[in-house]
Motif scaffolding. Structure first.
Motif, mmCIF file in Angstrom:
data_model
loop_
_atom_site.group_PDB
_atom_site.id
_atom_site.type_symbol
_atom_site.label_atom_id
_atom_site.label_comp_id
_atom_site.label_asym_id
_atom_site.label_seq_id
_atom_site.Cartn_x
_atom_site.Cartn_y
_atom_site.Cartn_z
ATOM 1 N N GLY A 1 0.811 -1.213 0.000
ATOM 2 C CA GLY A 1 0.000 0.000 0.000
ATOM 3 C C GLY A 1 0.843 1.261 0.000
ATOM 4 N N GLN A 2 1.945 1.212 0.738
ATOM 5 C CA GLN A 2 2.862 2.361 0.753
ATOM 6 C C GLN A 2 3.468 2.578 -0.636
ATOM 7 O OE1 GLN A 2 5.595 1.311 3.874
ATOM 8 N NE2 GLN A 2 4.010 1.410 5.442
ATOM 9 N N LEU A 3 3.796 1.469 -1.305
ATOM 10 C CA LEU A 3 4.332 1.586 -2.659
ATOM 11 C C LEU A 3 3.263 2.112 -3.614
ATOM 12 C CD1 LEU A 3 6.539 1.274 -4.744
ATOM 13 C CD2 LEU A 3 6.037 -1.182 -4.856
ATOM 14 N N THR B 1 -10.822 -2.843 -22.589
ATOM 15 C CA THR B 1 -12.193 -2.447 -22.238
ATOM 16 C C THR B 1 -12.885 -3.595 -21.523
ATOM 17 O OG1 THR B 1 -12.290 -1.078 -24.229
ATOM 18 C CG2 THR B 1 -14.364 -1.522 -23.125
ATOM 19 N N TRP B 2 -13.567 -3.267 -20.426
ATOM 20 C CA TRP B 2 -14.356 -4.256 -19.678
ATOM 21 C C TRP B 2 -15.668 -3.608 -19.266
ATOM 22 C CZ3 TRP B 2 -15.893 -4.352 -14.386
ATOM 23 C CH2 TRP B 2 -16.459 -5.567 -13.967
ATOM 24 N N LYS B 3 -16.774 -4.145 -19.777
ATOM 25 C CA LYS B 3 -18.121 -3.655 -19.443
ATOM 26 C C LYS B 3 -18.243 -2.135 -19.598
ATOM 27 C CE LYS B 3 -19.613 -7.541 -16.716
ATOM 28 N NZ LYS B 3 -20.450 -8.022 -15.619
ATOM 29 N N GLY B 4 -17.616 -1.610 -20.657
ATOM 30 C CA GLY B 4 -17.728 -0.191 -20.950
ATOM 31 C C GLY B 4 -16.689 0.684 -20.273
ATOM 32 N N TYR B 5 -15.884 0.119 -19.393
ATOM 33 C CA TYR B 5 -14.826 0.886 -18.722
ATOM 34 C C TYR B 5 -13.506 0.731 -19.476
ATOM 35 C CZ TYR B 5 -18.053 0.678 -14.736
ATOM 36 O OH TYR B 5 -19.158 0.775 -13.926
ATOM 37 N N ASP B 6 -12.737 1.806 -19.559
ATOM 38 C CA ASP B 6 -11.358 1.702 -20.035
ATOM 39 C C ASP B 6 -10.525 1.094 -18.910
ATOM 40 O OD1 ASP B 6 -12.145 2.828 -22.369
ATOM 41 O OD2 ASP B 6 -11.088 4.718 -22.109
ATOM 42 N N VAL B 7 -9.643 0.173 -19.256
ATOM 43 C CA VAL B 7 -8.897 -0.576 -18.241
ATOM 44 C C VAL B 7 -7.406 -0.576 -18.558
ATOM 45 C CG1 VAL B 7 -8.600 -2.834 -17.117
ATOM 46 C CG2 VAL B 7 -10.883 -2.109 -17.854
ATOM 47 N N VAL B 8 -6.607 -0.323 -17.521
ATOM 48 C CA VAL B 8 -5.155 -0.483 -17.600
ATOM 49 C C VAL B 8 -4.769 -1.589 -16.619
ATOM 50 C CG1 VAL B 8 -2.911 0.600 -17.148
ATOM 51 C CG2 VAL B 8 -4.732 1.911 -18.278
ATOM 52 N N VAL B 9 -3.953 -2.516 -17.078
ATOM 53 C CA VAL B 9 -3.474 -3.617 -16.235
ATOM 54 C C VAL B 9 -1.996 -3.391 -15.946
ATOM 55 C CG1 VAL B 9 -3.042 -6.111 -16.139
ATOM 56 C CG2 VAL B 9 -5.132 -5.259 -17.224
ATOM 57 N N THR B 10 -1.625 -3.503 -14.675
ATOM 58 C CA THR B 10 -0.204 -3.436 -14.327
ATOM 59 C C THR B 10 0.093 -4.382 -13.179
ATOM 60 O OG1 THR B 10 1.668 -1.934 -14.062
ATOM 61 C CG2 THR B 10 -0.233 -1.530 -12.635
ATOM 62 N N TYR B 11 1.359 -4.399 -12.776
ATOM 63 C CA TYR B 11 1.800 -5.322 -11.738
ATOM 64 C C TYR B 11 1.261 -4.920 -10.366
ATOM 65 C CZ TYR B 11 5.102 -6.776 -15.322
ATOM 66 O OH TYR B 11 5.654 -7.223 -16.483
ATOM 67 N N HIS B 12 0.969 -5.921 -9.553
ATOM 68 C CA HIS B 12 0.568 -5.669 -8.167
ATOM 69 C C HIS B 12 1.777 -5.115 -7.410
ATOM 70 C CE1 HIS B 12 -0.917 -6.363 -4.114
ATOM 71 N NE2 HIS B 12 -2.108 -6.634 -4.616
ATOM 72 N N PRO B 13 1.565 -4.120 -6.533
ATOM 73 C CA PRO B 13 2.715 -3.590 -5.783
ATOM 74 C C PRO B 13 3.503 -4.662 -5.021
ATOM 75 C CG PRO B 13 0.818 -2.159 -5.510
ATOM 76 C CD PRO B 13 0.333 -3.360 -6.259
ATOM 77 N N ALA B 14 2.827 -5.696 -4.525
ATOM 78 C CA ALA B 14 3.541 -6.773 -3.819
ATOM 79 C C ALA B 14 4.525 -7.463 -4.765
ATOM 80 C CB ALA B 14 2.549 -7.779 -3.246
ATOM 81 N N ALA B 15 4.142 -7.607 -6.039
ATOM 82 C CA ALA B 15 5.041 -8.214 -7.031
ATOM 83 C C ALA B 15 6.220 -7.285 -7.315
ATOM 84 C CB ALA B 15 4.278 -8.523 -8.320
ATOM 85 N N LEU C 1 7.599 -5.302 -5.173
ATOM 86 C CA LEU C 1 8.519 -5.403 -4.036
ATOM 87 C C LEU C 1 9.427 -6.625 -4.173
ATOM 88 C CD1 LEU C 1 6.064 -4.434 -1.143
ATOM 89 C CD2 LEU C 1 8.005 -3.087 -1.960
ATOM 90 N N ARG C 2 8.894 -7.672 -4.779
ATOM 91 C CA ARG C 2 9.688 -8.897 -4.994
ATOM 92 C C ARG C 2 10.566 -8.792 -6.241
ATOM 93 N NH1 ARG C 2 4.585 -11.197 -3.771
ATOM 94 N NH2 ARG C 2 4.252 -11.662 -5.983
ATOM 95 N N ASN C 3 10.113 -8.018 -7.219
ATOM 96 C CA ASN C 3 10.815 -7.900 -8.511
ATOM 97 C C ASN C 3 10.978 -6.427 -8.874
ATOM 98 O OD1 ASN C 3 10.609 -10.911 -9.509
ATOM 99 N ND2 ASN C 3 8.576 -10.357 -8.772
ATOM 100 N N PRO C 4 11.949 -5.746 -8.273
ATOM 101 C CA PRO C 4 12.094 -4.296 -8.499
ATOM 102 C C PRO C 4 12.277 -3.917 -9.968
ATOM 103 C CG PRO C 4 13.445 -5.005 -6.638
ATOM 104 C CD PRO C 4 12.916 -6.255 -7.278
ATOM 105 N N ASN C 5 12.792 -4.840 -10.786
ATOM 106 C CA ASN C 5 12.993 -4.522 -12.210
ATOM 107 C C ASN C 5 11.670 -4.338 -12.953
ATOM 108 O OD1 ASN C 5 12.851 -7.341 -11.645
ATOM 109 N ND2 ASN C 5 13.275 -7.761 -13.798
ATOM 110 N N TRP C 6 10.553 -4.746 -12.365
ATOM 111 C CA TRP C 6 9.244 -4.546 -12.985
ATOM 112 C C TRP C 6 8.716 -3.125 -12.763
ATOM 113 C CZ3 TRP C 6 6.345 -9.680 -11.313
ATOM 114 C CH2 TRP C 6 6.907 -10.748 -12.019
ATOM 115 N N LYS C 7 9.418 -2.341 -11.946
ATOM 116 C CA LYS C 7 8.928 -0.985 -11.672
ATOM 117 C C LYS C 7 8.956 -0.115 -12.928
ATOM 118 C CE LYS C 7 10.010 -0.844 -6.734
ATOM 119 N NZ LYS C 7 10.811 -0.218 -5.671
ATOM 120 N N TYR C 8 9.912 -0.382 -13.829
ATOM 121 C CA TYR C 8 9.993 0.417 -15.067
ATOM 122 C C TYR C 8 8.774 0.196 -15.961
ATOM 123 C CZ TYR C 8 14.730 1.309 -13.504
ATOM 124 O OH TYR C 8 15.816 1.687 -12.753
ATOM 125 N N PRO C 9 8.391 -1.074 -16.265
ATOM 126 C CA PRO C 9 7.159 -1.246 -17.043
ATOM 127 C C PRO C 9 5.917 -0.757 -16.309
ATOM 128 C CG PRO C 9 8.130 -3.391 -16.456
ATOM 129 C CD PRO C 9 9.136 -2.343 -16.121
#
Length: 199
Positions: A70-72, A154-168, A170-178
């Protein structure tokens, strides 16, 4: 005669929904939770952030994303000019699965209507899905993060962006760039939609 009934605000709709849902026992998670984690934030939010399920800290406090992840998340939001007060944050399931395991199909099926009613009350412009479980659940697929992130869905009329969970992250800092690329895309889409709304 004109209708003089005062309009129900989004905050009132959410509060009513919270009162309807907080004692939910439709799946087994209801009997093992410490607290029901409804979600929190701005009822007028244009962005709703959705994770998969509460963890131990969330279960203890009854609030979403309050541990290290949550802090991240707060830092990620700040990097694109938002705070928790600007968005609404919630999860697919509102009770913590034992041992932080992934939510099971019957638990998701029981809880998804609450999420859909939250979105109906808030009427956001964009959803940010955190992690593969949240994305796979809403899109009813088994696709990888790589195939879902990096574009507007798009999901049910909403625009959607998918990204990594903050917990992931914390385990894989190299994913912070994407992830940074994803949230900048979220901000750009938000600004575009707001401009269109204002004409």
């Amino acid at each position: 005669m004109p209708d003089t009934t005062p309009a129900i605000t989004k905050a009132e709709k959410l509060n009513t929904l919270y009162l309807q849902s907080k004692d939910c026992l439709q799946c087994s998670l209801g009997s093992t939770r410490t607290n029901f984690v409804f979600g929190e934030g701005n009822p007028e939010a244009k962005i709703v952030i959705i994770g998969e399920a509460p963890g131990a800290e969330e279960d203890r406090l009854g609030r979403p994303f309050v541990g290290r992840s949550g802090q991240l998340l707060d830092k990620i939001l700040a990097a694109i000019g938002f705070s928790r007060d600007d968005v609404f944050i919630c999860n697919i399931v509102k009770c913590r699965p034992p041992g932080n395991r992934n939510p099971q199909k019957d638990e998701i099926r029981s809880c998804l209507p609450w999420l859909e009613m939250q979105l109906k009350a808030i009427e956001p412009k964009v959803l940010l899905l955190l992690g593969r479980v949240a994305a796979n659940t809403l899109f009813e697929n088994n696709e990888s993060m790589g195939s879902m992130r990096g574009r507007i869905l798009t999901w049910k009329g909403y625009d959607v962006v998918v990204t990594y969970h903050p917990a992931a992250l914390l385990r894989n800092p190299n994913w912070k760039y994407p992830c940074w690329d994803d949230v900048r895309m979220l901000k750009a889409q938000y600004e575009k939609l707001m401009k269109e709304e204002q004409g």
